[in-house]
Design an enzyme around this catalytic site. Structure first.
Site, PDB file in Angstrom:
ATOM      1  N   ASP A 350      37.326  35.079  48.305  1.00 16.45           N
ATOM      2  CA  ASP A 350      36.069  35.830  48.345  1.00 16.45           C
ATOM      3  C   ASP A 350      34.994  35.261  49.275  1.00 16.45           C
ATOM      4  OD1 ASP A 350      37.593  37.081  46.485  1.00 16.45           O
ATOM      5  OD2 ASP A 350      36.047  37.283  44.972  1.00 16.45           O
ATOM      6  N   GLU A 619      37.143  30.729  33.516  1.00 14.19           N
ATOM      7  CA  GLU A 619      37.539  31.191  34.841  1.00 14.19           C
ATOM      8  C   GLU A 619      37.519  30.044  35.854  1.00 14.19           C
ATOM      9  OE1 GLU A 619      36.285  34.662  38.095  1.00 14.19           O
ATOM     10  OE2 GLU A 619      34.937  34.175  36.429  1.00 14.19           O
TER      11      GLU A 619
END
Length: 649
Positions: A350, A619
């Site tokens: 990303d 995460e």
């Protein structure tokens, strides 16, 4: 709510509907028994409470808000109820046992609770023993010296990963680039949508309830050890998603439930945007299993998948090809993106910083590494399922050619690391701007821009020609003005190495491309262990502290993602690579063994300790404190800590 003790029927609701049970009855047990009953609410000892509500809902949208205080939600008189909500509140850990009775059963039958409870409890205990025995036989954690609470943590990781398996069905919106249909302009691109099924794990049931292409390869590395048939089913579904020319959408946003969790700008999948081909990990695992009793089934299955795998591989090599022979570039980066630094969503990393000025001259070291890895795997697969076919020689030659170009394209002597290349400003700087809203003349749309303090104080119109009408600066909610960081390029913009040390720098190591006697291997291992760059006591951080983008967000409200935090998938690949090099003869075999041992223990300790502290698998993890952060529960690829504990790579 307890391990036994007093039981009682605490609530029942009549449900009038065309289908489903006519009576819903609930029973709970707690060691301290019933504390009080008020309006259908039963409060147990130890702070445990249960409440029940029957409602009529058109959909489950907003169910979280309803569940917060569903006694305020009333069903209109005469309207049939179709949803029964049960809310249990208490401190973890809780033990909950459900007993389901046929719809035509009378509530009184539940009074035979002693016998029923004993039977259910005995069956649950038998199943639990079976699970425990199979878990140890599969992963061998007790044999490796892990104690009970560590084994329990690993079981929670696996169980939640399996619990995140889902079957999805729905339409996927696709944007086709002009070359798909012979068009010639951006405005003529088409959108295509049709229904398809997908059986897949998900990263997080609550935050990311959909399939992700590159995540799934990591998910199935763990699941395949537990049940390889599940992995085959999943791999078959993903290969069924191969579209015209060999492309697979990187996100499978199928159905309303999945779509509600995705911002509109990310819903449409663009057909020239790729994703790391991690499904090749599963191909390798199935090929390895072909040496045992599963040989016939595995090879037959892979033989069926081969045409689609080959189409996918060839599409990836062609669609992501770079500016010079042997180079590759992730598509989808946009210079016009209104952020500090344009994202590279296709790479899976990303906001990891690439060249400051995205264009067709870029080449990415991680994409080249994936190209080498997939051609290497396809050559192995072709030899196994299509002996005598030319594909095996073609893929083998490609893999060798690309490997030979790795150093000449991406090794930077000055930084002593593998780097991307592109139009880049090494001398630019990050500056703070105030967020100001501009509008079109007819107020049909707005645009938020960043302006300097001088421009703000001059009270002159700062808006661009296409949004000429000035509106207002944004407040920050704290009495001041909202700011954002912008990158101001220096005068040195040129085609050069992008000297950002981080996960991208490690890919030739992570995918085991470097030979054990490579002259570059030592420098890569030194970078990995450098505490000023990637090494922490909790795992490898995603971006070195020397980067100007380290821990810098891309936009207001957009926290840094792959700019310093510790991520499990890359750490798993690092541990697996170090395991490979420590077991492969070479001058750095001992060094790789030391790093393997240290990194493995750091990861296990931190993820386990955070689970003990918070009750969650996370995460990502903070590189300064080791604390879990962002989405939770997140038993997608973070659950690979089980494989690291078991040393199964």
């Amino acid at each position: 709510a307890g391990d036994g003790g007093e039981s009682a029927s605490f609530s029942s609701r009549e449900v009038k509907s065309d289908s489903g049970p006519s009576t819903i009855a609930f029973r709970a047990s707690a060691g301290l028994g019933i504390g009080s009953r008020r309006g259908g609410l039963v409060a147990f000892g130890q702070g445990v409470s249960v409440s029940v509500k029957a409602l009529s809902l058109a959909s489950l949208a907003g169910i979280k808000d309803i569940a917060k205080d569903f006694n305020k939600i009333e069903t209109k008189p005469g309207k049939p109820t179709n949803v029964a909500l049960v809310k249990i509140k208490g401190r973890l850990p809780l033990k909950i046992m459900w007993k389901l009775a046929p719809a035509d059963s009378k509530l009184g039958l539940l009074e035979d609770k002693v016998q029923a409870s004993a039977e259910v409890r005995a069956e649950v205990q038998r199943r639990a023993r079976q699970f425990d025995e199979r878990f140890e036989a599969t992963f061998g954690l007790k044999a490796k010296g892990f104690v009970e609470h560590e084994v329990k943590f690993a079981k929670a990781c696996l169980s939640n990963m399996l619990g995140g398996m889902g079957y999805f069905y729905g339409a996927s919106d696709v944007k086709l680039p002009p070359e798909y249909y012979g068009g010639g302009s951006e405005s003529n691109q088409l959108e295509e949508s049709y229904n398809m099924p997908l059986f897949s794990a998900v990263p997080s049931r609550s935050f990311f309830p959909r399939g992700f292409l590159w995540d799934e390869g990591f998910h199935q590395l763990l699941i395949s050890k537990w049940n390889v048939d599940i992995t085959k089913d999943v791999l078959g579904h993903w290969m069924s998603a191969v579209r015209k020319g060999g492309w697979i959408p990187r996100e499978q946003i199928l159905g309303d439930a999945a779509r509600r969790r995705v911002p509109d700008r990310f819903v449409t999948q663009v057909a020239d945007v790729a994703n790391p081909p991690t499904l090749i990990f599963l191909v390798e695992k199935l090929l390895d299993s072909a040496n045992n009793e599963q040989a016939k089934d595995s090879l037959a299955f892979l033989s069926k998948l081969y045409p689609r795998l080959s189409s996918w591989c060839d599409w990836l090599l062609e669609s992501q090809s770079g500016p010079v022979a042997g180079s590759f570039r992730w598509r989808g980066r946009e210079a016009s993106e209104d952020v500090l630094h344009p994202n590279t969503l296709a790479s899976g990393l990303d906001d990891y910083p690439r060249a400051t000025h995205p264009d067709e001259n870029e080449s990415h070291v991680d994409m080249l590494s994936w190209a080498i890895a997939i051609t290497r795997s396809m050559a192995k697969l072709a030899r196994a399922v299509a002996p005598g076919d030319e594909d095996a020689e073609r893929y083998e030659a490609l893999s060798q050619q690309l490997s030979a170009s790795l150093d000449s394209l991406h090794w930077d002597e000055e930084s002593g690391a593998y780097c991307d290349k592109g139009m880049h400003s090494e001398g630019g700087a990050i500056e703070t701007r105030y967020v100001f809203r501009c509008s079109k003349e007819d107020d049909s749309s707005t645009k938020d821009i960043g302006i300097s303090r001088e421009a703000l104080e001059s009270r002159q119109n700062p808006c661009p020609p296409n949004f000429p009408k000035p509106l207002y600066p944004f407040g920050d909610g704290k009495g001041g003005l909202l700011t954002r960081d912008v990158f101001v390029a220096g005068e040195d913009v040129s085609l050069s190495f992008v000297r950002q040390k981080g996960y991208v720098s490690l890919f030739p190591l992570l995918l085991k491309i470097l030979p054990a006697d490579s002259p570059r291997l030592g420098a890569v291992l030194e970078l990995l262990r450098d505490e000023q760059e990637l090494w922490t006591p909790y795992g490898l951080r995603s971006l070195g502290k020397s980067s100007r983008f380290y821990e810098v967000g891309n936009a207001p409200g957009d926290r840094p993602y792959w700019r310093g935090a510790i991520w499990m998938p890359i750490n798993y690949l690092a541990v697996a690579a170090l395991f490979h090099y420590k077991n492969t003869p070479g001058p750095l075999q001992s060094k790789a063994g030391e790093l393997y041992k240290e990194l493995r223990l750091n990861l296990i300790k931190n993820v386990h300790d955070e689970y003990q502290r918070t009750g969650y698998i996370w995460e990502q993890y903070n590189d300064k404190t080791g604390e879990g952060q962002r989405s939770h529960p997140f038993t997608g690829w973070t659950a690979l800590i089980v494989s690291i504990m078991a040393e199964q790579f």
